[in-house]
Design a protein around this motif. Structure first.
Motif, PDB file in Angstrom:
ATOM      1  N   TYR A 312       9.988 -15.467   5.864  1.00 57.90           N
ATOM      2  CA  TYR A 312       9.050 -14.907   4.927  1.00 57.90           C
ATOM      3  C   TYR A 312       8.976 -13.441   5.123  1.00 57.90           C
ATOM      4  O   TYR A 312       8.744 -13.127   6.208  1.00 57.90           O
ATOM      5  N   TYR A 313       9.150 -12.543   4.147  1.00 60.26           N
ATOM      6  CA  TYR A 313       9.040 -11.038   4.510  1.00 60.26           C
ATOM      7  C   TYR A 313       7.774 -10.480   3.627  1.00 60.26           C
ATOM      8  O   TYR A 313       8.207 -10.644   2.413  1.00 60.26           O
ATOM      9  N   LEU A 314       7.066 -10.161   4.156  1.00 59.89           N
ATOM     10  CA  LEU A 314       5.510  -9.537   3.455  1.00 59.89           C
ATOM     11  C   LEU A 314       5.828  -8.153   3.478  1.00 59.89           C
ATOM     12  O   LEU A 314       5.845  -7.450   4.811  1.00 59.89           O
ATOM     13  N   PHE A 315       5.411  -7.428   2.240  1.00 62.29           N
ATOM     14  CA  PHE A 315       5.613  -5.969   2.332  1.00 62.29           C
ATOM     15  C   PHE A 315       4.329  -5.638   1.708  1.00 62.29           C
ATOM     16  O   PHE A 315       3.611  -6.054   0.761  1.00 62.29           O
ATOM     17  N   ALA A 316       4.129  -4.061   1.998  1.00 61.85           N
ATOM     18  CA  ALA A 316       2.897  -3.624   1.201  1.00 61.85           C
ATOM     19  C   ALA A 316       3.130  -1.977   1.464  1.00 61.85           C
ATOM     20  O   ALA A 316       3.951  -1.777   2.295  1.00 61.85           O
ATOM     21  N   LYS A 317       2.590  -1.155   0.426  1.00 61.22           N
ATOM     22  CA  LYS A 317       2.946   0.216   0.644  1.00 61.22           C
ATOM     23  C   LYS A 317       1.516   0.964   1.059  1.00 61.22           C
ATOM     24  O   LYS A 317       0.509   0.688   0.467  1.00 61.22           O
ATOM     25  N   THR A 318       1.502   2.177   1.710  1.00 61.69           N
ATOM     26  CA  THR A 318       0.362   2.857   1.925  1.00 61.69           C
ATOM     27  C   THR A 318       0.522   4.397   2.184  1.00 61.69           C
ATOM     28  O   THR A 318       1.897   4.890   2.198  1.00 61.69           O
ATOM     29  N   HIS A 319      -0.495   4.994   2.032  1.00 59.91           N
ATOM     30  CA  HIS A 319      -0.136   6.632   2.313  1.00 59.91           C
ATOM     31  C   HIS A 319      -0.560   6.987   3.746  1.00 59.91           C
ATOM     32  O   HIS A 319      -1.362   6.101   4.318  1.00 59.91           O
ATOM     33  N   SER A 320      -0.207   8.142   4.483  1.00 65.31           N
ATOM     34  CA  SER A 320      -0.631   8.467   5.594  1.00 65.31           C
ATOM     35  C   SER A 320      -2.077   8.527   5.820  1.00 65.31           C
ATOM     36  O   SER A 320      -2.495   8.100   6.872  1.00 65.31           O
ATOM     37  N   GLU A 321      -2.929   9.380   4.787  1.00 62.50           N
ATOM     38  CA  GLU A 321      -4.011   9.044   5.145  1.00 62.50           C
ATOM     39  C   GLU A 321      -4.969   7.963   4.827  1.00 62.50           C
ATOM     40  O   GLU A 321      -6.230   8.090   5.114  1.00 62.50           O
ATOM     41  N   LYS A 322      -4.256   7.070   4.565  1.00 64.88           N
ATOM     42  CA  LYS A 322      -5.086   5.766   4.692  1.00 64.88           C
ATOM     43  C   LYS A 322      -5.229   4.964   5.901  1.00 64.88           C
ATOM     44  O   LYS A 322      -5.547   3.964   6.139  1.00 64.88           O
ATOM     45  N   PHE A 323      -4.116   5.654   7.032  1.00 63.32           N
ATOM     46  CA  PHE A 323      -4.439   4.850   8.320  1.00 63.32           C
ATOM     47  C   PHE A 323      -5.631   5.749   8.857  1.00 63.32           C
ATOM     48  O   PHE A 323      -6.090   6.738   8.785  1.00 63.32           O
ATOM     49  N   ALA A 324      -5.984   4.846   9.833  1.00 63.72           N
ATOM     50  CA  ALA A 324      -7.502   5.105  10.417  1.00 63.72           C
ATOM     51  C   ALA A 324      -7.524   6.209  11.451  1.00 63.72           C
ATOM     52  O   ALA A 324      -6.227   6.335  11.995  1.00 63.72           O
ATOM     53  N   THR A 325      -8.412   6.920  11.686  1.00 65.10           N
ATOM     54  CA  THR A 325      -8.325   7.935  12.623  1.00 65.10           C
ATOM     55  C   THR A 325      -7.852   7.713  14.030  1.00 65.10           C
ATOM     56  O   THR A 325      -7.785   6.704  14.520  1.00 65.10           O
ATOM     57  N   GLY A 326      -6.917   8.564  14.348  1.00 68.78           N
ATOM     58  CA  GLY A 326      -6.207   8.347  15.506  1.00 68.78           C
ATOM     59  C   GLY A 326      -4.953   7.736  15.454  1.00 68.78           C
ATOM     60  O   GLY A 326      -4.200   7.718  16.514  1.00 68.78           O
ATOM     61  N   LEU A 327      -4.528   7.312  14.392  1.00 67.08           N
ATOM     62  CA  LEU A 327      -3.186   6.868  13.988  1.00 67.08           C
ATOM     63  C   LEU A 327      -2.131   7.826  13.260  1.00 67.08           C
ATOM     64  O   LEU A 327      -2.974   8.255  12.086  1.00 67.08           O
ATOM     65  N   HIS A 328      -0.993   7.800  13.438  1.00 67.23           N
ATOM     66  CA  HIS A 328      -0.070   8.732  12.700  1.00 67.23           C
ATOM     67  C   HIS A 328       1.139   7.825  12.229  1.00 67.23           C
ATOM     68  O   HIS A 328       1.778   7.571  13.099  1.00 67.23           O
ATOM     69  N   ALA A 329       1.214   7.880  10.779  1.00 67.55           N
ATOM     70  CA  ALA A 329       2.164   7.236  10.357  1.00 67.55           C
ATOM     71  C   ALA A 329       2.659   7.535   8.811  1.00 67.55           C
ATOM     72  O   ALA A 329       1.687   8.282   8.230  1.00 67.55           O
ATOM     73  N   PRO A 330       3.694   7.660   8.443  1.00 66.59           N
ATOM     74  CA  PRO A 330       4.088   8.314   7.318  1.00 66.59           C
ATOM     75  C   PRO A 330       3.830   7.227   5.825  1.00 66.59           C
ATOM     76  O   PRO A 330       3.589   6.103   6.175  1.00 66.59           O
ATOM     77  N   GLU A 331       3.621   8.154   4.775  1.00 70.31           N
ATOM     78  CA  GLU A 331       3.385   7.302   3.739  1.00 70.31           C
ATOM     79  C   GLU A 331       4.902   6.577   3.635  1.00 70.31           C
ATOM     80  O   GLU A 331       5.886   6.856   3.750  1.00 70.31           O
ATOM     81  N   GLY A 332       4.840   5.274   3.259  1.00 72.56           N
ATOM     82  CA  GLY A 332       6.002   4.236   3.288  1.00 72.56           C
ATOM     83  C   GLY A 332       5.458   3.044   2.660  1.00 72.56           C
ATOM     84  O   GLY A 332       4.498   2.500   2.402  1.00 72.56           O
ATOM     85  N   LEU A 333       6.816   2.412   2.928  1.00 70.90           N
ATOM     86  CA  LEU A 333       6.714   0.673   2.699  1.00 70.90           C
ATOM     87  C   LEU A 333       6.846   0.396   4.190  1.00 70.90           C
ATOM     88  O   LEU A 333       7.263   0.343   5.184  1.00 70.90           O
TER      89      LEU A 333
END
Ligand code: FRU
Length: 434
Positions: A312-333
């Motif tokens: 099973y492959y589970l996917f979701a999308k999110t924005h950079s600023e929706k990551f909690a403080t201290g985490l750095h991740a791009p807008e993406g899938l």
């Protein structure tokens, strides 16, 4: 001896679908996200808006989804492919589009030139003051069933944000040149947050940036035949009542050297699931979330699942600023894999990152949707932003928003999935869902 064998085997095989549904919710951890690397396998090619075509010159579209067979493959009805999309007239400020979103549809015989069918629902039929994303399936008898988010209250005078899952069915009528939906059923609310697994609007405090109970996605498990809706949600409870758990952060070793700021507690995105209990898909039992991102991420949008081989492959999308403080991740899938629908997930590529917008075009696409064959669609969001933070620019610069917003389908991408790794293989044309 032959008779004896079945007697031995029958009682041992006890794994029923319901036993599996009790498996633990998977925690997407701060450790997982900290493993993230941006590389050629997960960076999308740059989108050149000037080279793209709009399906309509009158409106913007964003979150889009094709009519699907119950097995997830795009459906073809009497030669027509059909796409559903959130839409507003293109004189609406892009940042304001969510306030008046409506579901429109488009149809095409060749999958290249699309005809606009206009709004899916008759005036006044849809629930909510506006409609947000969902999914659409065709039943064996040819009927359309659409699942969507009813946001706000129908006749509200002030914008409100309650979100519930709604459904309606209709006949699909085609001529040589047109597709229409007729004989609509009443629209019905079929899922609301319960406050026990999923946060209600009332439980969402002012210090929390968002509340979500939306984006229903239909999924029939090919292994069991059971039918489900996945949806975007938040972990239940008021901020002060939600307890901390080491497992949200990561391993003992990781926790020793990792600072987890107090403010990350407000981040409680989750991927919810409910199981259908009738054939008409109007009754669902809410189940514990498939995944929670407490202290990690606040918004896991438009979740969906596909099955490849045993996985099973589970996917979701999110924005950079929706990551909690201290985490750095791009807008993406982002994606996760397991050999069962419930529990046992691992992030793809160690971190979960599957498709990132290119670093110098960080908002170019959004709302990726992975089809069963690995084709991924999305829409053109903001392009050529010269390092500006588009969310900060917000409503203050209408002209800037208008100039840089796409509001059309992005070129599709082809994704390869092997066990717990993914790779962007190549770009496809706009409007390719298969
Ligand atoms: C993603 C999204 C969805 C929601 C819609 C509202 O782009 O935020 O989660 O249904 O847009 O416009």
């Amino acid at each position: 001896a032959i008779i004896g064998l079945s007697a031995i085997f029958t009682p041992i095989v006890s794994s029923s679908a319901s036993a599996k549904e009790n498996l633990e919710t998977y925690n997407w951890t701060r450790e997982d996200v900290s493993n993230l690397t941006i590389n050629a396998q997960n960076t999308a090619p740059e989108i050149k808006k000037d080279e793209l075509v709009e399906m309509t010159s009158e409106s913007y579209i964003w979150d889009s989804w094709p009519l699907q067979e119950k097995n997830g493959h795009p459906a073809v009805v009497n030669g027509f492919k059909i796409i559903f999309a959130l839409s507003v007239p293109n004189d609406v400020l892009p940042g304001k589009r969510h306030d008046t979103a409506e579901i429109h549809y488009f149809f095409s015989k060749d999958g290249k030139s699309w005809e606009s069918g206009g709004p899916v629902f008759k005036d006044g039929d849809a629930l909510g003051s506006r409609q947000w994303a969902g999914s659409s399936i065709v039943h064996k008898d040819g009927k359309l069933q659409i699942f969507y988010t009813a946001t706000g209250d129908k006749n509200e005078t002030q914008l409100s944000y309650d979100q519930r899952v709604a459904t309606a069915t209709a006949d699909i009528t085609t001529t040589n040149t047109s597709v229409t939906f007729e004989n609509w059923s009443d629209h019905e609310i079929i899922l609301e947050p319960d406050g026990e697994y999923y946060q209600t609007n009332e439980q969402t405090g002012p210090e929390e940036s968002s509340y979500a109970f939306r984006d229903p996605y239909f999924f029939q498990d090919p292994k069991t035949g059971e039918e489900y809706l996945l949806f975007e949600a938040n972990s239940a409870g008021k901020l002060e009542d939600r307890s901390y758990n080491d497992e949200y952060i990561g391993s003992v070793k990781f926790r020793q050297n990792h600072e987890n700021p107090e403010s990350s507690k407000a981040f409680n995105g989750s991927i919810g699931i409910a199981k259908a209990s009738n054939q008409g898909l109007s009754k669902f039992n809410i189940l514990p979330p498939l995944l929670e991102a407490n202290y990690v991420n606040d918004e896991l949008e438009r979740p969906s699942v596909i099955v490849k081989g045993n996985n099973y492959y589970l996917f979701a999308k999110t924005h950079s600023e929706k990551f909690a403080t201290g985490l750095h991740a791009p807008e993406g899938l982002y994606g996760f894999t397991s050999d069962s629908l419930f529990g046992g997930y691992q992030p793809l590529n160690e971190s979960g990152l599957v498709i990132a917008n290119p670093t110098d075009n960080p908002y170019q696409a959004y709302s990726w949707m992975v089809m069963p064959n690995g084709t991924v669609t999305s829409f053109v969001n903001y392009v050529n932003v010269d390092g500006k933070d588009i969310y900060e620019i917000g409503e203050q610069s209408p002209d800037y928003q208008m100039e840089h917003f796409g509001g059309m389908l992005a070129p599709s991408l082809k994704l390869s999935l092997t066990r717990n790794e993914s790779k962007i293989v190549h770009e496809k044309k706009q409007g390719v869902f298969k």
